[in-house]
Design a protein around this motif. Structure first.
Motif, short mmCIF file in Angstrom:
data_model
loop_
_atom_site.label_atom_id
_atom_site.label_comp_id
_atom_site.label_asym_id
_atom_site.label_seq_id
_atom_site.Cartn_x
_atom_site.Cartn_y
_atom_site.Cartn_z
N LEU A 7 0.93 -1.09 0.01
CA LEU A 7 -0.02 -0.19 0.08
C LEU A 7 0.81 1.11 -0.12
O LEU A 7 1.89 1.42 0.68
N ASP B 183 -2.13 6.25 0.95
CA ASP B 183 -3.68 5.84 0.58
C ASP B 183 -4.11 5.27 1.86
O ASP B 183 -5.43 4.77 1.84
N ILE B 184 -3.57 5.22 2.91
CA ILE B 184 -4.03 4.57 4.14
C ILE B 184 -4.95 5.91 4.97
O ILE B 184 -4.19 6.85 5.05
N PHE C 214 -7.46 -1.83 8.20
CA PHE C 214 -6.87 -0.58 7.68
C PHE C 214 -8.13 -0.18 6.61
O PHE C 214 -8.63 -0.67 5.71
N THR D 75 -8.59 2.35 3.72
CA THR D 75 -7.57 2.92 2.65
C THR D 75 -8.46 3.22 1.46
O THR D 75 -9.75 2.91 1.46
N ARG D 76 -7.95 4.06 0.55
CA ARG D 76 -8.43 4.35 -0.71
C ARG D 76 -8.89 3.14 -1.67
O ARG D 76 -9.46 3.40 -2.64
N THR E 29 -10.76 -1.94 2.45
CA THR E 29 -10.67 -2.16 3.73
C THR E 29 -9.62 -3.67 3.86
O THR E 29 -10.17 -4.59 3.15
N ASN F 132 -3.93 8.99 9.77
CA ASN F 132 -3.09 9.61 8.77
C ASN F 132 -3.60 10.96 8.58
O ASN F 132 -4.74 11.32 8.39
#
Length: 231
Positions: free
Chosen positions: A138, A142-143, A155, A157-158, A161, A190
């Protein structure tokens, strides 16, 4: 990850390919018999991360190829491979990342790949974790955040998950220095995705709101202020 092997000897290309495939990562490998052939496929090289270039060819067009690749795509790591040490100094001329001897490849390739992949991850801010869904790489950017859910950490993320059976303290250490802030025992955020922090509530750019404990609030505000100042 794309890798290129350039060597005029097919048996040497086969040896290097076998070692790379045995390294344990998912690589796409293309082979070339000369520097001219290599430079004839610059569309592939553009997306390459590592080029293994043998420099035992008589016309030495491989060094010219290395120079061209570094000039056009400086992010590509060039690894020079030779049967003798005589060409080692040529590596400096083309800004090669490493120089390896053919006779020592079995002993040296693994360490070489370890070092280069670490450099790539550092440059691109890429992390890799053994998620429940499998090994996934990753981009740090993106997280969005990580949340503890029962015995797993999730997680968000974009890219979707992903779940992992690791402690939050360990994940926080893995992401140290990458602009994450621990706002709760169960949340690692983030800071890129923080919209605001006010009245003990953090609002993310996704619209999610998370309460920040009073005991952590001053330090979280301080870290976020420093992050904003560094942008």
């Amino acid at each position: 990850m794309k890798i290129a092997i350039c060597d005029d000897r097919k048996d040497d290309r086969d040896i290097l390919r076998e070692l790379l495939e045995g390294y344990g990562k998912d690589f796409k490998i293309s082979e070339y018999a000369s520097g001219n052939d290599l430079c004839g496929d610059m569309e592939y090289i553009r997306d390459c991360r590592i080029v293994f270039l043998a420099i035992n060819m008589e016309d030495m067009d491989e060094l010219e190829a290395a120079g061209r690749i570094k000039a056009e795509y400086p992010q590509v790591h060039i690894v020079l491979v030779s049967a003798c040490m005589n060409y080692a100094l040529d590596g400096y001329k083309v800004k090669a990342s490493r120089f390896l001897l053919k006779d020592d490849l079995e002993q040296t390739l693994g360490e070489c790949m370890d070092d280069i992949l670490k450099e790539i991850q550092k440059q691109e801010r890429i992390v890799e974790f053994a998620f429940v869904e499998g090994e996934i790489r990753l981009k740090v950017d993106d997280i969005i955040y990580i949340e503890t859910c029962r015995h797993k950490n999730i997680f968000y993320t974009r890219k979707g998950t992903f779940g992992i059976y690791r402690k939050m303290d360990e994940l926080e250490e893995d992401l140290k220095g990458m602009d994450f802030v621990r706002i709760h025992q169960s949340f690692l955020i983030n800071m890129k995705y923080i919209e605001k922090i006010s009245s003990y509530v953090m609002t993310l750019t996704t619209g999610k709101t998370i309460s920040v404990p009073k005991s952590r609030y001053p330090d979280v505000k301080r870290q976020y202020t420093l992050f904003q100042g560094a942008q």
